[in-house]
Design an enzyme around this catalytic site. Sequence first.
Site, PDB file in Angstrom:
ATOM      1  N   TRP A 172      40.706  43.534  45.265  1.00  0.00           N
ATOM      2  CA  TRP A 172      40.984  44.275  44.001  1.00  0.00           C
ATOM      3  C   TRP A 172      40.224  43.840  42.967  1.00  0.00           C
ATOM      4  O   TRP A 172      40.276  42.495  42.714  1.00  0.00           O
ATOM      5  CB  TRP A 172      42.641  44.354  43.581  1.00  0.00           C
ATOM      6  CG  TRP A 172      43.469  45.037  44.572  1.00  0.00           C
ATOM      7  CD1 TRP A 172      43.186  45.828  45.649  1.00  0.00           C
ATOM      8  CD2 TRP A 172      44.885  45.058  44.221  1.00  0.00           C
ATOM      9  NE1 TRP A 172      44.276  46.262  46.047  1.00  0.00           N
ATOM     10  CE2 TRP A 172      45.379  45.870  45.202  1.00  0.00           C
ATOM     11  CE3 TRP A 172      45.655  44.767  43.206  1.00  0.00           C
ATOM     12  CZ2 TRP A 172      46.661  46.018  45.288  1.00  0.00           C
ATOM     13  CZ3 TRP A 172      46.825  44.969  43.312  1.00  0.00           C
ATOM     14  CH2 TRP A 172      47.733  45.785  44.320  1.00  0.00           C
ATOM     15  N   HIS A 177      31.959  31.371  41.933  1.00  0.00           N
ATOM     16  CA  HIS A 177      32.359  32.831  41.498  1.00  0.00           C
ATOM     17  C   HIS A 177      33.099  32.549  40.100  1.00  0.00           C
ATOM     18  O   HIS A 177      33.859  33.278  39.663  1.00  0.00           O
ATOM     19  CB  HIS A 177      33.057  33.529  42.299  1.00  0.00           C
ATOM     20  CG  HIS A 177      33.429  35.076  41.993  1.00  0.00           C
ATOM     21  ND1 HIS A 177      34.363  35.727  42.104  1.00  0.00           N
ATOM     22  CD2 HIS A 177      32.591  35.769  41.100  1.00  0.00           C
ATOM     23  CE1 HIS A 177      34.183  37.021  41.857  1.00  0.00           C
ATOM     24  NE2 HIS A 177      32.767  37.012  41.086  1.00  0.00           N
ATOM     25  N   GLN A 196      30.155  39.063  42.926  1.00  0.00           N
ATOM     26  CA  GLN A 196      31.454  39.975  42.649  1.00  0.00           C
ATOM     27  C   GLN A 196      31.967  40.358  43.918  1.00  0.00           C
ATOM     28  O   GLN A 196      31.278  40.912  44.795  1.00  0.00           O
ATOM     29  CB  GLN A 196      31.199  41.320  41.747  1.00  0.00           C
ATOM     30  CG  GLN A 196      32.638  41.655  41.138  1.00  0.00           C
ATOM     31  CD  GLN A 196      32.482  42.660  40.164  1.00  0.00           C
ATOM     32  OE1 GLN A 196      31.422  43.055  39.760  1.00  0.00           O
ATOM     33  NE2 GLN A 196      33.596  43.294  39.784  1.00  0.00           N
ATOM     34  N   GLU A 238      29.061  46.067  25.951  1.00  0.00           N
ATOM     35  CA  GLU A 238      29.829  45.342  27.022  1.00  0.00           C
ATOM     36  C   GLU A 238      30.394  44.194  26.199  1.00  0.00           C
ATOM     37  O   GLU A 238      30.393  43.954  25.156  1.00  0.00           O
ATOM     38  CB  GLU A 238      28.887  44.773  27.897  1.00  0.00           C
ATOM     39  CG  GLU A 238      28.876  45.633  29.383  1.00  0.00           C
ATOM     40  CD  GLU A 238      30.113  45.364  30.157  1.00  0.00           C
ATOM     41  OE1 GLU A 238      30.932  44.567  29.676  1.00  0.00           O
ATOM     42  OE2 GLU A 238      30.276  45.863  31.434  1.00  0.00           O
TER      43      GLU A 238
END
Length: 495
Positions: free
Chosen positions: A165, A388, A186, A277
């Site tokens: 998710w 990450h 990602q 953003e």
Amino acid sequence: MKHLPSLRDYLDALADIDDLHVIDEEVDAELEIGAIARHTTEHGGPAQLLSRIRGHRPGFRVLAAPAALSSRPGSPYARAALSLGRGADTPPLALMDGLVAAQAAAPVPPVVVPSGKCQENVLLGEDADLTRFPFPFLHQGDGGRYANTIGTFVLRSPDRRWTNWGIARAMLHDAHRMATFTGSPQHIGVIDDLWRERGERTPFALVLGAEPAVSFVSAMSLPEETDEAAFLGAYFGKPLELVRCKTVDLEVPASAEIVIEGYIDHDDRIPEGPMGEMAGYIPEAHSWLLPAYHVTAITHRNDPIMPVVCAGKPVDEDHTLIGLTHSARWTHYLREAGIPVAAAWMIPETAVHVLAVTVDADWRETTSFTSSQELSRAIGEACNAFPHGGWWITRIMVLDHDLDPTDLRDVLWGFATRSHPSDGIHVVRDTAIMHLMVCYTDEERAAGTGPTVVFDCIGDPSLRSTAFADNYPQDVQQRALALIAGGLPPAAGIA
């Protein structure tokens, strides 16, 4: 802990603490939704439920600023607290502690139920028309309307071992296609790569308006191959309820407001961007050609509610979701790496560019670090190695334990008074960076690497603070508090 199993339960909870405002007048999806979200976010207003959207049938609603800082006095993280099943006044470090603890808990897999409210209405084929929904044009300068700003993409690896998710923006292209800015590292991009390498289209589901905790776990960047649904099950101590999608082999939260199903066609490339953003700026006016997300079905609840975030100048959901959840990841990771961390906090007010790390009071006695400079360098190197995670950070402040990293007064006081202007700086070269960070050069953003600066803000241990909690004996503190609490109000007629 009170688990709120749907967005509507969450709205009731917001109403109970007077942190929800309903707008019944007609609102235009062209800039007006974005302007409402921006203003209430920047000025600490309540979440805004927009009941009537111009050009769309009655019953389609929009929730602006769903997880931004709260208007509740003294409890800016009330929306995050309610989302995570805690009391509205729970402070952010306590919220983070719960997320840290859940990382060491045994996963609790979700259960698949035969039906859910997210499928009260089912649109298939040509009827699965994205233009039926009030997707907004948020900022002047955006490349188009955005179908997703806080919803969760659900992707599963081809071998079915890993379901992820994750949150990614998605721009509306036409009635049946979206363009989504994703890619490795990602995790939804990693899974998409696996399908592309097989020469196959990637099945996806986009969940809009799930139960409120879903957005937080989707933003958390848990380790690769972690099941976010099972993590939330561990966090709440009971399994989440999911339902099977209608046209793809995926499961989604049963109480979601809207679910968009389909597949990613890697050969059909369509424009995406620009978009205002998380750093707070509109990038240069160009777009990217990205694989198209083709829609095969849309399911939704009766009178669906679509959450919308208007990203930009802090603090909005880009900063609350990422700041809180990544802080829990940083704290857990650094402790596992042997760093004596009291807390690590990605400061939302810095557009989550700055990480404040407080260290244990006894680090000099319990570790092998011989100086604060050595400790600060070790923290910088550990952050650079964090998979990450390190790419969010441009600056790290290493602070004493007496400072609260969630309190900007404490952070700035420690930075200004305990960090030597030249000797208190350590530069970590060639760290991973994000292309959205405008503080770097064009060349650095294109390469995805740039420097990270570590500030050693650990003071001399002989310093004596004048702060109330540090300077006064406990009995004096208690006496002072009692006198303050029992003092006469100004209206009592002081001469």
